[in-house]
Design a protein around this motif. Structure first.
Motif, PDB file in Angstrom:
ATOM      1  N   PHE A   1      21.844   6.314 -46.036  1.00 48.56           N
ATOM      2  CA  PHE A   1      23.192   5.973 -46.481  1.00 48.56           C
ATOM      3  C   PHE A   1      23.993   5.489 -45.287  1.00 48.56           C
ATOM      4  CE2 PHE A   1      22.058   9.748 -49.227  1.00 48.56           C
ATOM      5  CZ  PHE A   1      21.700   8.984 -50.331  1.00 48.56           C
ATOM      6  N   PRO A   2      25.022   4.672 -45.530  1.00 45.65           N
ATOM      7  CA  PRO A   2      25.838   4.194 -44.411  1.00 45.65           C
ATOM      8  C   PRO A   2      26.527   5.348 -43.679  1.00 45.65           C
ATOM      9  CG  PRO A   2      26.296   2.946 -46.415  1.00 45.65           C
ATOM     10  CD  PRO A   2      25.429   4.100 -46.809  1.00 45.65           C
TER      11      PRO A   2
ATOM     12  N   ALA B   1      27.701  13.002 -54.275  1.00 42.54           N
ATOM     13  CA  ALA B   1      29.140  12.987 -54.010  1.00 42.54           C
ATOM     14  C   ALA B   1      29.354  12.494 -52.581  1.00 42.54           C
ATOM     15  CB  ALA B   1      29.730  14.384 -54.194  1.00 42.54           C
ATOM     16  N   PHE B   2      29.820  11.255 -52.437  1.00 40.01           N
ATOM     17  CA  PHE B   2      30.111  10.687 -51.121  1.00 40.01           C
ATOM     18  C   PHE B   2      31.570  11.000 -50.780  1.00 40.01           C
ATOM     19  CE2 PHE B   2      26.502   8.126 -52.531  1.00 40.01           C
ATOM     20  CZ  PHE B   2      25.704   8.160 -51.402  1.00 40.01           C
ATOM     21  N   HIS B   3      31.771  12.024 -49.985  1.00 39.02           N
ATOM     22  CA  HIS B   3      33.102  12.542 -49.645  1.00 39.02           C
ATOM     23  C   HIS B   3      33.949  11.498 -48.935  1.00 39.02           C
ATOM     24  CE1 HIS B   3      35.774  15.603 -47.514  1.00 39.02           C
ATOM     25  NE2 HIS B   3      35.957  15.832 -48.796  1.00 39.02           N
ATOM     26  N   GLY B   4      33.374  10.777 -48.008  1.00 39.22           N
ATOM     27  CA  GLY B   4      34.087   9.704 -47.330  1.00 39.22           C
ATOM     28  C   GLY B   4      34.521  10.039 -45.921  1.00 39.22           C
ATOM     29  N   SER B   5      34.869   8.987 -45.219  1.00 40.20           N
ATOM     30  CA  SER B   5      35.275   9.081 -43.826  1.00 40.20           C
ATOM     31  C   SER B   5      36.753   9.403 -43.717  1.00 40.20           C
ATOM     32  CB  SER B   5      35.010   7.746 -43.135  1.00 40.20           C
ATOM     33  OG  SER B   5      35.727   6.714 -43.797  1.00 40.20           O
ATOM     34  N   TRP B   6      37.146   9.984 -42.620  1.00 42.51           N
ATOM     35  CA  TRP B   6      38.565  10.223 -42.374  1.00 42.51           C
ATOM     36  C   TRP B   6      39.029   9.444 -41.145  1.00 42.51           C
ATOM     37  CZ3 TRP B   6      39.756  12.191 -37.628  1.00 42.51           C
ATOM     38  CH2 TRP B   6      38.729  12.803 -36.934  1.00 42.51           C
ATOM     39  N   ASN B   7      38.068   8.926 -40.367  1.00 41.34           N
ATOM     40  CA  ASN B   7      38.438   8.268 -39.123  1.00 41.34           C
ATOM     41  C   ASN B   7      37.733   6.928 -38.936  1.00 41.34           C
ATOM     42  OD1 ASN B   7      35.866   9.216 -38.736  1.00 41.34           O
ATOM     43  ND2 ASN B   7      36.239  10.040 -36.706  1.00 41.34           N
ATOM     44  N   ARG B   8      37.399   6.274 -40.008  1.00 42.06           N
ATOM     45  CA  ARG B   8      36.712   4.990 -39.939  1.00 42.06           C
ATOM     46  C   ARG B   8      37.626   3.924 -40.506  1.00 42.06           C
ATOM     47  NH1 ARG B   8      33.551   1.587 -43.023  1.00 42.06           N
ATOM     48  NH2 ARG B   8      31.778   0.666 -41.968  1.00 42.06           N
ATOM     49  N   SER B   9      37.594   2.756 -39.889  1.00 43.94           N
ATOM     50  CA  SER B   9      38.386   1.642 -40.389  1.00 43.94           C
ATOM     51  C   SER B   9      37.458   0.447 -40.602  1.00 43.94           C
ATOM     52  CB  SER B   9      39.480   1.288 -39.384  1.00 43.94           C
ATOM     53  OG  SER B   9      40.303   0.288 -39.902  1.00 43.94           O
ATOM     54  N   PRO B  10      37.316  -0.004 -41.833  1.00 39.13           N
ATOM     55  CA  PRO B  10      37.952   0.489 -43.052  1.00 39.13           C
ATOM     56  C   PRO B  10      37.267   1.775 -43.529  1.00 39.13           C
ATOM     57  CG  PRO B  10      36.458  -1.291 -43.623  1.00 39.13           C
ATOM     58  CD  PRO B  10      36.452  -1.171 -42.115  1.00 39.13           C
ATOM     59  N   PRO B  11      37.972   2.591 -44.309  1.00 36.71           N
ATOM     60  CA  PRO B  11      37.371   3.815 -44.838  1.00 36.71           C
ATOM     61  C   PRO B  11      36.138   3.503 -45.692  1.00 36.71           C
ATOM     62  CG  PRO B  11      39.734   3.819 -45.177  1.00 36.71           C
ATOM     63  CD  PRO B  11      39.358   2.437 -44.720  1.00 36.71           C
ATOM     64  N   ASP B  12      35.199   4.433 -45.711  1.00 37.61           N
ATOM     65  CA  ASP B  12      33.997   4.242 -46.525  1.00 37.61           C
ATOM     66  C   ASP B  12      33.670   5.569 -47.208  1.00 37.61           C
ATOM     67  OD1 ASP B  12      31.880   2.984 -47.688  1.00 37.61           O
ATOM     68  OD2 ASP B  12      30.663   2.828 -45.883  1.00 37.61           O
ATOM     69  N   GLY B  13      32.958   5.503 -48.311  1.00 38.20           N
ATOM     70  CA  GLY B  13      32.632   6.678 -49.114  1.00 38.20           C
ATOM     71  C   GLY B  13      33.578   6.756 -50.293  1.00 38.20           C
ATOM     72  N   TYR B  14      34.081   7.963 -50.606  1.00 36.34           N
ATOM     73  CA  TYR B  14      35.063   8.167 -51.676  1.00 36.34           C
ATOM     74  C   TYR B  14      34.542   7.673 -53.027  1.00 36.34           C
ATOM     75  CZ  TYR B  14      37.874   8.562 -47.494  1.00 36.34           C
ATOM     76  OH  TYR B  14      38.347   8.918 -46.254  1.00 36.34           O
ATOM     77  N   ARG B  15      33.295   8.060 -53.358  1.00 39.83           N
ATOM     78  CA  ARG B  15      32.717   7.594 -54.619  1.00 39.83           C
ATOM     79  C   ARG B  15      31.570   8.505 -55.053  1.00 39.83           C
ATOM     80  NH1 ARG B  15      31.885   2.930 -50.902  1.00 39.83           N
ATOM     81  NH2 ARG B  15      29.926   3.332 -49.878  1.00 39.83           N
ATOM     82  N   LEU B  16      31.210   8.332 -56.293  1.00 44.76           N
ATOM     83  CA  LEU B  16      30.075   9.043 -56.874  1.00 44.76           C
ATOM     84  C   LEU B  16      28.957   8.035 -57.077  1.00 44.76           C
ATOM     85  CD1 LEU B  16      28.767  11.513 -58.289  1.00 44.76           C
ATOM     86  CD2 LEU B  16      29.842  10.702 -60.404  1.00 44.76           C
ATOM     87  N   GLY B  17      27.787   8.353 -56.551  1.00 37.85           N
ATOM     88  CA  GLY B  17      26.655   7.445 -56.661  1.00 37.85           C
ATOM     89  C   GLY B  17      25.516   8.026 -57.473  1.00 37.85           C
ATOM     90  N   LYS B  18      24.736   7.123 -58.057  1.00 42.66           N
ATOM     91  CA  LYS B  18      23.553   7.497 -58.843  1.00 42.66           C
ATOM     92  C   LYS B  18      22.350   6.786 -58.233  1.00 42.66           C
ATOM     93  CE  LYS B  18      21.666   6.996 -63.529  1.00 42.66           C
ATOM     94  NZ  LYS B  18      21.949   6.436 -64.874  1.00 42.66           N
ATOM     95  N   ILE B  19      21.279   7.543 -58.025  1.00 42.19           N
ATOM     96  CA  ILE B  19      20.057   6.999 -57.443  1.00 42.19           C
ATOM     97  C   ILE B  19      18.917   7.233 -58.424  1.00 42.19           C
ATOM     98  CG2 ILE B  19      18.437   7.140 -55.514  1.00 42.19           C
ATOM     99  CD1 ILE B  19      20.856   8.381 -53.924  1.00 42.19           C
ATOM    100  N   ALA B  20      18.231   6.165 -58.801  1.00 44.78           N
ATOM    101  CA  ALA B  20      17.095   6.273 -59.734  1.00 44.78           C
ATOM    102  C   ALA B  20      15.901   6.920 -59.039  1.00 44.78           C
ATOM    103  CB  ALA B  20      16.723   4.888 -60.249  1.00 44.78           C
ATOM    104  N   PHE B  21      15.234   7.830 -59.774  1.00 43.24           N
ATOM    105  CA  PHE B  21      14.043   8.518 -59.278  1.00 43.24           C
ATOM    106  C   PHE B  21      12.908   8.361 -60.277  1.00 43.24           C
ATOM    107  CE2 PHE B  21      16.570  10.373 -56.083  1.00 43.24           C
ATOM    108  CZ  PHE B  21      15.755  11.064 -55.197  1.00 43.24           C
ATOM    109  N   ALA B  22      11.678   8.368 -59.770  1.00 45.63           N
ATOM    110  CA  ALA B  22      10.467   8.395 -60.594  1.00 45.63           C
ATOM    111  C   ALA B  22       9.399   9.150 -59.819  1.00 45.63           C
ATOM    112  CB  ALA B  22       9.989   6.977 -60.915  1.00 45.63           C
ATOM    113  N   ASN B  23       8.706  10.030 -60.467  1.00 40.96           N
ATOM    114  CA  ASN B  23       7.646  10.823 -59.836  1.00 40.96           C
ATOM    115  C   ASN B  23       8.142  11.578 -58.599  1.00 40.96           C
ATOM    116  OD1 ASN B  23       5.679   9.865 -61.708  1.00 40.96           O
ATOM    117  ND2 ASN B  23       5.596   7.961 -60.553  1.00 40.96           N
ATOM    118  N   GLY B  24       9.384  12.040 -58.660  1.00 43.93           N
ATOM    119  CA  GLY B  24       9.928  12.837 -57.570  1.00 43.93           C
ATOM    120  C   GLY B  24      10.381  12.071 -56.343  1.00 43.93           C
ATOM    121  N   GLN B  25      10.387  10.754 -56.423  1.00 38.46           N
ATOM    122  CA  GLN B  25      10.778   9.917 -55.283  1.00 38.46           C
ATOM    123  C   GLN B  25      11.800   8.873 -55.717  1.00 38.46           C
ATOM    124  OE1 GLN B  25       9.718  10.224 -52.029  1.00 38.46           O
ATOM    125  NE2 GLN B  25       8.678  12.065 -52.725  1.00 38.46           N
ATOM    126  N   PRO B  26      12.659   8.425 -54.792  1.00 40.61           N
ATOM    127  CA  PRO B  26      13.579   7.336 -55.143  1.00 40.61           C
ATOM    128  C   PRO B  26      12.793   6.089 -55.550  1.00 40.61           C
ATOM    129  CG  PRO B  26      14.172   8.294 -53.024  1.00 40.61           C
ATOM    130  CD  PRO B  26      12.836   8.878 -53.416  1.00 40.61           C
TER     131      PRO B  26
END
Length: 132
Positions: free
Chosen positions: A30-31, A51-76
């Motif tokens: 992840f970034p 749950a990507f909580h996000g940065s507090w000291n990065r410009s521009p801010p990053d994170g602040y979102r909910l992500g979904k990652i597809a899995f199959a056979n226990g792996q991304p």
């Protein structure tokens, strides 16, 4: 040197070789500064929510979102180098206002009906994601 204590190696070249041959690399990355704080898997294992909580000291801010990652056979499903491995389910529309004026994901939980609950420590809200 802590690395020497853990690996028994003294040079960076030896440490790099140890990591390549003796350890498994990440399946996904992840970034920086997105701060993934919680992960929950669907009951059938087909997806992980992060749950990507996000940065507090990065410009521009990053994170602040909910992500979904597809899995199959226990792996991304995505490859480690895939920049589209995460599907963002819930995002702040304007992260330039973060962290003070946006939701900031922290905890995740599924209920028995399959609904996903997400908490935000910045806004004090609980979000309910249906059809997750």
């Amino acid at each position: 040197m802590i690395v020497e204590q853990v690996t028994g190696r003294t040079s960076l070249e030896e440490v790099d070789e140890f990591c390549r041959t003796e350890r498994q690399g990440p399946s996904l990355v992840f970034p920086a500064h997105t701060a993934p704080l919680d992960i929950k898997f669907k009951e059938d294992g087909s997806a992980a929510y992060v749950a990507f909580h996000g940065s507090w000291n990065r410009s521009p801010p990053d994170g602040y979102r909910l992500g979904k990652i597809a899995f199959a056979n226990g792996q991304p499903v995505a490859n480690v180098s895939d920049t589209d491995a995460v599907e963002y389910v819930l995002e702040n529309q304007d992260t330039t206002k973060c962290p003070n004026a946006c939701f900031r994901p922290v905890g995740l939980a599924f209920d028995k009906k399959g609904r996903l609950f997400m908490t935000s420590d910045q806004s004090g809200e609980i979000f309910v994601i249906t059809g997750a």
